[in-house]
Design a protein around this motif. Structure first.
Motif, mmCIF file in Angstrom:
data_model
loop_
_atom_site.group_PDB
_atom_site.id
_atom_site.type_symbol
_atom_site.label_atom_id
_atom_site.label_comp_id
_atom_site.label_asym_id
_atom_site.label_seq_id
_atom_site.Cartn_x
_atom_site.Cartn_y
_atom_site.Cartn_z
ATOM 1 N N ILE A 20 16.652 79.418 88.347
ATOM 2 C CA ILE A 20 17.047 80.395 87.330
ATOM 3 C C ILE A 20 17.988 79.745 86.316
ATOM 4 O O ILE A 20 17.881 79.989 85.114
ATOM 5 C CB ILE A 20 17.700 81.635 87.993
ATOM 6 C CG1 ILE A 20 16.631 82.434 88.746
ATOM 7 C CG2 ILE A 20 18.396 82.511 86.962
ATOM 8 C CD1 ILE A 20 17.192 83.553 89.592
ATOM 9 N N GLY A 21 18.899 78.908 86.774
ATOM 10 C CA GLY A 21 19.812 78.213 85.870
ATOM 11 C C GLY A 21 19.082 77.275 84.924
ATOM 12 O O GLY A 21 19.395 77.227 83.730
ATOM 13 N N LEU A 27 15.743 78.243 77.906
ATOM 14 C CA LEU A 27 15.605 79.349 76.955
ATOM 15 C C LEU A 27 16.743 79.353 75.939
ATOM 16 O O LEU A 27 16.534 79.637 74.763
ATOM 17 C CB LEU A 27 15.525 80.682 77.690
ATOM 18 C CG LEU A 27 14.241 80.926 78.487
ATOM 19 C CD1 LEU A 27 14.341 82.225 79.271
ATOM 20 C CD2 LEU A 27 13.034 80.934 77.575
ATOM 21 N N ALA A 28 17.948 79.034 76.397
ATOM 22 C CA ALA A 28 19.088 78.971 75.474
ATOM 23 C C ALA A 28 18.884 77.863 74.450
ATOM 24 O O ALA A 28 19.177 78.045 73.267
ATOM 25 C CB ALA A 28 20.381 78.753 76.249
ATOM 26 N N ILE A 32 18.664 78.524 70.424
ATOM 27 C CA ILE A 32 19.574 77.863 69.487
ATOM 28 C C ILE A 32 18.783 77.073 68.454
ATOM 29 O O ILE A 32 19.107 77.075 67.262
ATOM 30 C CB ILE A 32 20.575 76.970 70.247
ATOM 31 C CG1 ILE A 32 21.552 77.846 71.024
ATOM 32 C CG2 ILE A 32 21.313 76.031 69.300
ATOM 33 C CD1 ILE A 32 22.423 77.092 71.992
ATOM 34 N N ASP A 33 17.709 76.394 68.877
ATOM 35 C CA ASP A 33 16.886 75.631 67.951
ATOM 36 C C ASP A 33 16.229 76.534 66.917
ATOM 37 O O ASP A 33 16.244 76.236 65.726
ATOM 38 C CB ASP A 33 15.818 74.861 68.727
ATOM 39 C CG ASP A 33 15.015 73.961 67.821
ATOM 40 O OD1 ASP A 33 15.619 73.115 67.142
ATOM 41 O OD2 ASP A 33 13.772 74.114 67.791
ATOM 42 N N ARG A 34 15.681 77.651 67.355
ATOM 43 C CA ARG A 34 15.058 78.598 66.421
ATOM 44 C C ARG A 34 16.094 79.179 65.464
ATOM 45 O O ARG A 34 15.821 79.385 64.289
ATOM 46 C CB ARG A 34 14.359 79.738 67.168
ATOM 47 C CG ARG A 34 13.178 79.327 68.002
ATOM 48 C CD ARG A 34 12.020 78.883 67.126
ATOM 49 N NE ARG A 34 11.923 77.432 67.171
ATOM 50 C CZ ARG A 34 11.302 76.683 66.274
ATOM 51 N NH1 ARG A 34 10.705 77.226 65.261
ATOM 52 N NH2 ARG A 34 11.269 75.392 66.395
#
Length: 56
Positions: A20-21, A27-28, A32-34
């Motif tokens: 999960i981590g 996903l983070a 941030i990239d988007r």
């Protein structure tokens, strides 16, 4: 004294938490990239006034 009650964690639970981590960090990073692309941080500006898109 029962030793199984002392150990209140399992390797399965630890593996699930690690997975999960890792997914959360991935996903983070994508988020941030988007966000950076949307706000124009992917542009490279040159002294002569030109600008170039580094990535989409």
């Amino acid at each position: 004294m029962d030793t199984s009650k002392k150990r209140n964690f399992s390797l399965r639970r630890l593996a699930i938490l690690c997975a999960i981590g890792v997914v959360t960090l991935m996903l983070a990073g994508i988020f941030i990239d988007r966000w950076r692309v949307r706000n124009g941080w992917c542009m490279r500006f040159y002294p002569n006034g030109d600008r170039k898109m580094k990535y989409i």
